[in-house]
Design a protein around this motif. Sequence first.
Motif, mmCIF file in Angstrom:
data_model
loop_
_atom_site.group_PDB
_atom_site.id
_atom_site.type_symbol
_atom_site.label_atom_id
_atom_site.label_comp_id
_atom_site.label_asym_id
_atom_site.label_seq_id
_atom_site.Cartn_x
_atom_site.Cartn_y
_atom_site.Cartn_z
ATOM 1 N N ASP A 48 14.305 13.573 12.652
ATOM 2 C CA ASP A 48 15.761 13.592 12.657
ATOM 3 C C ASP A 48 16.313 12.402 11.876
ATOM 4 O OD1 ASP A 48 18.263 14.625 13.106
ATOM 5 O OD2 ASP A 48 18.493 13.664 15.058
ATOM 6 N N CYS A 49 15.771 12.219 10.673
ATOM 7 C CA CYS A 49 16.214 11.163 9.770
ATOM 8 C C CYS A 49 16.548 11.834 8.442
ATOM 9 C CB CYS A 49 15.120 10.110 9.602
ATOM 10 S SG CYS A 49 15.564 8.817 8.416
ATOM 11 N N GLN A 50 17.810 12.159 8.243
ATOM 12 C CA GLN A 50 18.238 12.922 7.079
ATOM 13 C C GLN A 50 18.073 12.174 5.766
ATOM 14 O OE1 GLN A 50 18.771 16.157 7.704
ATOM 15 N NE2 GLN A 50 18.303 15.495 9.773
ATOM 16 N N GLU A 51 17.984 10.824 5.820
ATOM 17 C CA GLU A 51 17.831 10.061 4.579
ATOM 18 C C GLU A 51 16.370 9.977 4.124
ATOM 19 O OE1 GLU A 51 17.901 5.441 5.833
ATOM 20 O OE2 GLU A 51 19.648 6.594 6.444
ATOM 21 N N GLY A 73 10.466 12.905 1.326
ATOM 22 C CA GLY A 73 9.015 12.856 1.191
ATOM 23 C C GLY A 73 8.348 12.379 2.466
ATOM 24 N N ALA A 74 7.061 12.134 2.360
ATOM 25 C CA ALA A 74 6.280 11.661 3.508
ATOM 26 C C ALA A 74 5.337 10.557 3.039
ATOM 27 C CB ALA A 74 5.487 12.812 4.117
ATOM 28 N N ARG A 75 5.158 9.555 3.858
ATOM 29 C CA ARG A 75 4.295 8.427 3.498
ATOM 30 C C ARG A 75 2.824 8.808 3.622
ATOM 31 N NH1 ARG A 75 6.917 3.420 6.814
ATOM 32 N NH2 ARG A 75 9.014 3.620 5.983
ATOM 33 N N LEU A 76 2.045 8.282 2.688
ATOM 34 C CA LEU A 76 0.596 8.436 2.756
ATOM 35 C C LEU A 76 -0.023 7.162 3.308
ATOM 36 C CD1 LEU A 76 -0.082 10.204 -0.653
ATOM 37 C CD2 LEU A 76 0.116 11.236 1.612
ATOM 38 N N GLU A 77 -1.229 7.298 3.855
ATOM 39 C CA GLU A 77 -1.916 6.159 4.466
ATOM 40 C C GLU A 77 -2.112 5.048 3.452
ATOM 41 O OE1 GLU A 77 -2.812 3.931 7.121
ATOM 42 O OE2 GLU A 77 -2.759 5.978 7.876
ATOM 43 N N ASN A 78 -1.815 3.811 3.867
ATOM 44 C CA ASN A 78 -1.939 2.673 2.957
ATOM 45 C C ASN A 78 -2.762 1.528 3.555
ATOM 46 O OD1 ASN A 78 -0.196 1.687 4.863
ATOM 47 N ND2 ASN A 78 1.441 1.171 3.446
ATOM 48 N N GLN A 79 -3.454 1.778 4.674
ATOM 49 C CA GLN A 79 -4.303 0.771 5.299
ATOM 50 C C GLN A 79 -5.614 1.421 5.723
ATOM 51 O OE1 GLN A 79 -2.463 -1.630 8.320
ATOM 52 N NE2 GLN A 79 -0.458 -1.416 7.395
ATOM 53 N N PRO A 80 -6.675 0.625 5.840
ATOM 54 C CA PRO A 80 -7.943 1.206 6.282
ATOM 55 C C PRO A 80 -7.850 1.685 7.727
ATOM 56 C CG PRO A 80 -8.131 -1.182 6.111
ATOM 57 C CD PRO A 80 -6.788 -0.806 5.568
ATOM 58 N N THR A 81 -8.294 2.890 7.983
ATOM 59 C CA THR A 81 -8.280 3.440 9.338
ATOM 60 C C THR A 81 -9.694 3.701 9.841
ATOM 61 O OG1 THR A 81 -8.053 5.655 8.460
ATOM 62 C CG2 THR A 81 -6.027 4.517 9.077
ATOM 63 N N HIS A 130 -4.314 10.881 3.207
ATOM 64 C CA HIS A 130 -3.887 11.416 4.494
ATOM 65 C C HIS A 130 -2.471 10.917 4.780
ATOM 66 C CE1 HIS A 130 -8.257 11.675 4.834
ATOM 67 N NE2 HIS A 130 -8.061 12.582 5.766
ATOM 68 N N TRP A 131 -1.798 11.572 5.742
ATOM 69 C CA TRP A 131 -0.478 11.102 6.154
ATOM 70 C C TRP A 131 -0.598 9.740 6.827
ATOM 71 C CZ3 TRP A 131 2.213 13.775 3.276
ATOM 72 C CH2 TRP A 131 2.246 15.162 3.252
ATOM 73 N N GLU A 132 0.445 8.943 6.715
ATOM 74 C CA GLU A 132 0.508 7.633 7.354
ATOM 75 C C GLU A 132 0.357 7.802 8.870
ATOM 76 O OE1 GLU A 132 0.591 4.067 8.482
ATOM 77 O OE2 GLU A 132 0.858 4.273 6.330
#
Length: 119
Positions: free
Chosen positions: A2-5, A8-16, A25-27
Motif C-alpha cells: 500500500d505504497c503508491q509511490e 518496481g521491486a528491490r533485488l537482494e543486495n546483501q549476502p544471505t 532474488h527479491w530483497e
Amino acid sequence: FDCQEMTGARLENQPTNNGNCFGTHWEARLFVTDMMSAIATTSRQVLGPTTLALFEDSGWYKVDFSLAEISTFGHGAGCDFVYEDCILDGEVPEWGKGFFCNIPMSTDSNLQCGMARTS
C-alpha cells in the motif's frame, strides 16, 4: 505494501547465504515470505503477484494471476515499511510493529521473532 509511490521491486543486495544471491532474488527485508526471496525458511511462502509479473515480463511464461497469493508480511504497511529502517535506536518503529522485532531468534529465549509473524 500500500505504497503508491513505490515503482518496481528491490533485488537482494546483501549476502544471505554462502552462495551469491546479489541481484537474483527479491530483497529479503521486503519479500521474506515470497518464493523468490533469497531466504530458505520453514515458514509458509507465497507465490506473489510481483514474482508472477516478473515471470510474465520475462517473456518465458504465460501467467495465471488468479493463482497469486498476497503475503501477510508488509501487507498494507505503507511506504515507511518500504523506505525506512526497520530498527531505529534498537527499537521497532510504530509502523513496523507486528512485522519486525528487535529480539533475535535463539534456542535460549522464550521470546522469539519469526519471519512470518506467527511466533
